[in-house]
Design a protein around this motif. Structure first.
Motif, PDB file in Angstrom:
ATOM      1  N   ASP A  80       0.832  -1.207   0.000  1.00 22.15           N
ATOM      2  CA  ASP A  80       0.000   0.000   0.000  1.00 22.15           C
ATOM      3  C   ASP A  80       0.868   1.259   0.000  1.00 22.15           C
ATOM      4  O   ASP A  80       0.570   2.233  -0.693  1.00 22.15           O
ATOM      5  CB  ASP A  80      -0.932   0.009   1.206  1.00 22.15           C
ATOM      6  N   THR A  81       1.944   1.239   0.771  1.00 24.34           N
ATOM      7  CA  THR A  81       2.846   2.384   0.817  1.00 24.34           C
ATOM      8  C   THR A  81       3.515   2.602  -0.532  1.00 24.34           C
ATOM      9  O   THR A  81       3.625   3.745  -1.007  1.00 24.34           O
ATOM     10  CB  THR A  81       3.909   2.185   1.917  1.00 24.34           C
ATOM     11  N   GLU A  82       3.955   1.519  -1.158  1.00 22.78           N
ATOM     12  CA  GLU A  82       4.572   1.641  -2.484  1.00 22.78           C
ATOM     13  C   GLU A  82       3.570   2.193  -3.501  1.00 22.78           C
ATOM     14  O   GLU A  82       3.935   3.010  -4.355  1.00 22.78           O
ATOM     15  CB  GLU A  82       5.104   0.292  -2.951  1.00 22.78           C
ATOM     16  N   ALA A  83       2.313   1.780  -3.416  1.00 23.74           N
ATOM     17  CA  ALA A  83       1.291   2.281  -4.344  1.00 23.74           C
ATOM     18  C   ALA A  83       1.069   3.775  -4.139  1.00 23.74           C
ATOM     19  O   ALA A  83       0.955   4.534  -5.118  1.00 23.74           O
ATOM     20  CB  ALA A  83      -0.009   1.513  -4.154  1.00 23.74           C
ATOM     21  N   VAL A  84       1.018   4.229  -2.891  1.00 24.83           N
ATOM     22  CA  VAL A  84       0.824   5.650  -2.611  1.00 24.83           C
ATOM     23  C   VAL A  84       2.027   6.454  -3.100  1.00 24.83           C
ATOM     24  O   VAL A  84       1.875   7.512  -3.735  1.00 24.83           O
ATOM     25  CB  VAL A  84       0.573   5.890  -1.106  1.00 24.83           C
ATOM     26  N   ILE A  85       3.228   5.960  -2.833  1.00 28.01           N
ATOM     27  CA  ILE A  85       4.437   6.659  -3.280  1.00 28.01           C
ATOM     28  C   ILE A  85       4.485   6.710  -4.804  1.00 28.01           C
ATOM     29  O   ILE A  85       4.847   7.731  -5.399  1.00 28.01           O
ATOM     30  CB  ILE A  85       5.698   5.995  -2.688  1.00 28.01           C
ATOM     31  N   SER A  86       4.122   5.620  -5.450  1.00 26.76           N
ATOM     32  CA  SER A  86       4.100   5.589  -6.916  1.00 26.76           C
ATOM     33  C   SER A  86       3.105   6.603  -7.461  1.00 26.76           C
ATOM     34  O   SER A  86       3.392   7.334  -8.413  1.00 26.76           O
ATOM     35  CB  SER A  86       3.756   4.182  -7.391  1.00 26.76           C
ATOM     36  N   LEU A  87       1.919   6.677  -6.860  1.00 23.47           N
ATOM     37  CA  LEU A  87       0.901   7.633  -7.295  1.00 23.47           C
ATOM     38  C   LEU A  87       1.380   9.068  -7.114  1.00 23.47           C
ATOM     39  O   LEU A  87       1.218   9.912  -8.003  1.00 23.47           O
ATOM     40  CB  LEU A  87      -0.388   7.398  -6.512  1.00 23.47           C
ATOM     41  N   SER A  89       4.540  10.117  -6.892  1.00 28.95           N
ATOM     42  CA  SER A  89       5.673  10.419  -7.776  1.00 28.95           C
ATOM     43  C   SER A  89       5.223  10.636  -9.216  1.00 28.95           C
ATOM     44  O   SER A  89       5.860  11.387  -9.958  1.00 28.95           O
ATOM     45  CB  SER A  89       6.730   9.320  -7.697  1.00 28.95           C
ATOM     46  N   LYS A  90       4.132  10.017  -9.651  1.00 33.52           N
ATOM     47  CA  LYS A  90       3.604  10.245 -10.997  1.00 33.52           C
ATOM     48  C   LYS A  90       2.944  11.617 -11.101  1.00 33.52           C
ATOM     49  O   LYS A  90       3.001  12.258 -12.150  1.00 33.52           O
ATOM     50  CB  LYS A  90       2.588   9.161 -11.363  1.00 33.52           C
ATOM     51  N   ALA A  92       3.454  14.352  -8.909  1.00 34.38           N
ATOM     52  CA  ALA A  92       4.254  15.486  -8.447  1.00 34.38           C
ATOM     53  C   ALA A  92       5.617  15.502  -9.133  1.00 34.38           C
ATOM     54  O   ALA A  92       6.095  14.481  -9.629  1.00 34.38           O
ATOM     55  CB  ALA A  92       4.432  15.404  -6.932  1.00 34.38           C
ATOM     56  N   SER A  93       6.227  16.665  -9.093  1.00 33.56           N
ATOM     57  CA  SER A  93       7.570  16.794  -9.679  1.00 33.56           C
ATOM     58  C   SER A  93       8.592  16.160  -8.733  1.00 33.56           C
ATOM     59  O   SER A  93       8.356  16.051  -7.525  1.00 33.56           O
ATOM     60  CB  SER A  93       7.895  18.266  -9.903  1.00 33.56           C
ATOM     61  N   PRO A  94       9.742  15.748  -9.269  1.00 33.39           N
ATOM     62  CA  PRO A  94      10.776  15.138  -8.412  1.00 33.39           C
ATOM     63  C   PRO A  94      11.250  16.067  -7.288  1.00 33.39           C
ATOM     64  O   PRO A  94      11.522  15.614  -6.180  1.00 33.39           O
ATOM     65  CB  PRO A  94      11.911  14.820  -9.378  1.00 33.39           C
ATOM     66  N   LYS A  95      11.333  17.368  -7.558  1.00 33.61           N
ATOM     67  CA  LYS A  95      11.763  18.309  -6.514  1.00 33.61           C
ATOM     68  C   LYS A  95      10.737  18.350  -5.381  1.00 33.61           C
ATOM     69  O   LYS A  95      11.089  18.374  -4.204  1.00 33.61           O
ATOM     70  CB  LYS A  95      11.944  19.701  -7.110  1.00 33.61           C
ATOM     71  N   MET A  96       9.455  18.331  -5.743  1.00 35.24           N
ATOM     72  CA  MET A  96       8.403  18.356  -4.735  1.00 35.24           C
ATOM     73  C   MET A  96       8.435  17.084  -3.886  1.00 35.24           C
ATOM     74  O   MET A  96       8.278  17.139  -2.660  1.00 35.24           O
ATOM     75  CB  MET A  96       7.048  18.515  -5.420  1.00 35.24           C
ATOM     76  N   VAL A  97       8.652  15.944  -4.528  1.00 32.95           N
ATOM     77  CA  VAL A  97       8.741  14.675  -3.799  1.00 32.95           C
ATOM     78  C   VAL A  97       9.939  14.698  -2.854  1.00 32.95           C
ATOM     79  O   VAL A  97       9.844  14.258  -1.694  1.00 32.95           O
ATOM     80  CB  VAL A  97       8.823  13.486  -4.785  1.00 32.95           C
ATOM     81  N   GLN A  98      11.064  15.239  -3.307  1.00 26.03           N
ATOM     82  CA  GLN A  98      12.261  15.313  -2.465  1.00 26.03           C
ATOM     83  C   GLN A  98      12.021  16.228  -1.267  1.00 26.03           C
ATOM     84  O   GLN A  98      12.405  15.909  -0.143  1.00 26.03           O
ATOM     85  CB  GLN A  98      13.464  15.801  -3.292  1.00 26.03           C
ATOM     86  N   ASP A  99      11.358  17.346  -1.471  1.00 23.51           N
ATOM     87  CA  ASP A  99      11.044  18.266  -0.372  1.00 23.51           C
ATOM     88  C   ASP A  99      10.127  17.603   0.660  1.00 23.51           C
ATOM     89  O   ASP A  99      10.338  17.717   1.872  1.00 23.51           O
ATOM     90  CB  ASP A  99      10.390  19.542  -0.902  1.00 23.51           C
ATOM     91  N   MET A 100       9.104  16.906   0.171  1.00 23.82           N
ATOM     92  CA  MET A 100       8.190  16.210   1.086  1.00 23.82           C
ATOM     93  C   MET A 100       8.933  15.128   1.863  1.00 23.82           C
ATOM     94  O   MET A 100       8.723  14.961   3.073  1.00 23.82           O
ATOM     95  CB  MET A 100       7.020  15.597   0.309  1.00 23.82           C
TER      96      MET A 100
END
Length: 127
Positions: A80-87, A89-90, A92-100
C-alpha cells in the motif's frame, strides 16, 4: 469534676480508657493488624509484577504463533505504501517529492528525539 486534662504523651501505642487513664495495650492490638496489612500489600505487589510478566509472556507466545499473519500484514502495508508513493511520484515533480521526503524524515527525527529524551528523563528521575 468536669475539667479536661491535657495528655502530652505519645498515644500511638497507648489506649485511653473511658476514665482517662492510659493503658499500654495498643501495641498488642495494632502490631498484628499492621503486619497483616503489610503482608497483604507485599503479596498484592508481587502478584501485580508476576501478572505483568505473565502478560508479556502470553503476548510473545501469541505473536510467535501468529507470526505468518504479521508477515502478511507487513507485506500488505508495504504494498500500500509503495502504491501511494508511486501515485505521488507520478503526479508530483521530483523536486516536490524530495522536499516532502526531507520534511517527513526531519519530522520523524524530531519525534524520535523527543521520545528518547522523554524516556531518558523519566528513567533518570525514577532511578
Amino acid at each position: 469534676d468536669g475539667e479536661f486534662q491535657l495528655v502530652t504523651e505519645d498515644l500511638d501505642d497507648d489506649v485511653a480508657s473511658g476514665d482517662g487513664t492510659v493503658h499500654d495495650e495498643g501495641c498488642n492490638v495494632r502490631k498484628p493488624a499492621r503486619t497483616i496489612a503489610v503482608l497483604i500489600v507485599i503479596g498484592g505487589f508481587i502478584s501485580l509484577i508476576s501478572l505483568f510478566f505473565v502478560m508479556i509472556y502470553e503476548s510473545v507466545a501469541h505473536m510467535h504463533d501468529s507470526f505468518p499473519d504479521y508477515i502478511q500484514g507487513a507485506k500488505r502495508i508495504s504494498n500500500d505504501t509503495e502504491a501511494v508513493i508511486s501515485l505521488i511520484s507520478k503526479q508530483a515533480s521530483p523536486k516536490m517529492v524530495q522536499d516532502m521526503t526531507d520534511k517527513v524524515v526531519g519530522s520523524l527525527g524530531d519525534i524520535v528525539s523527543l521520545l528518547v529524551s522523554a524516556t531518558v528523563g523519566n528513567l533518570s528521575s525514577t532511578l
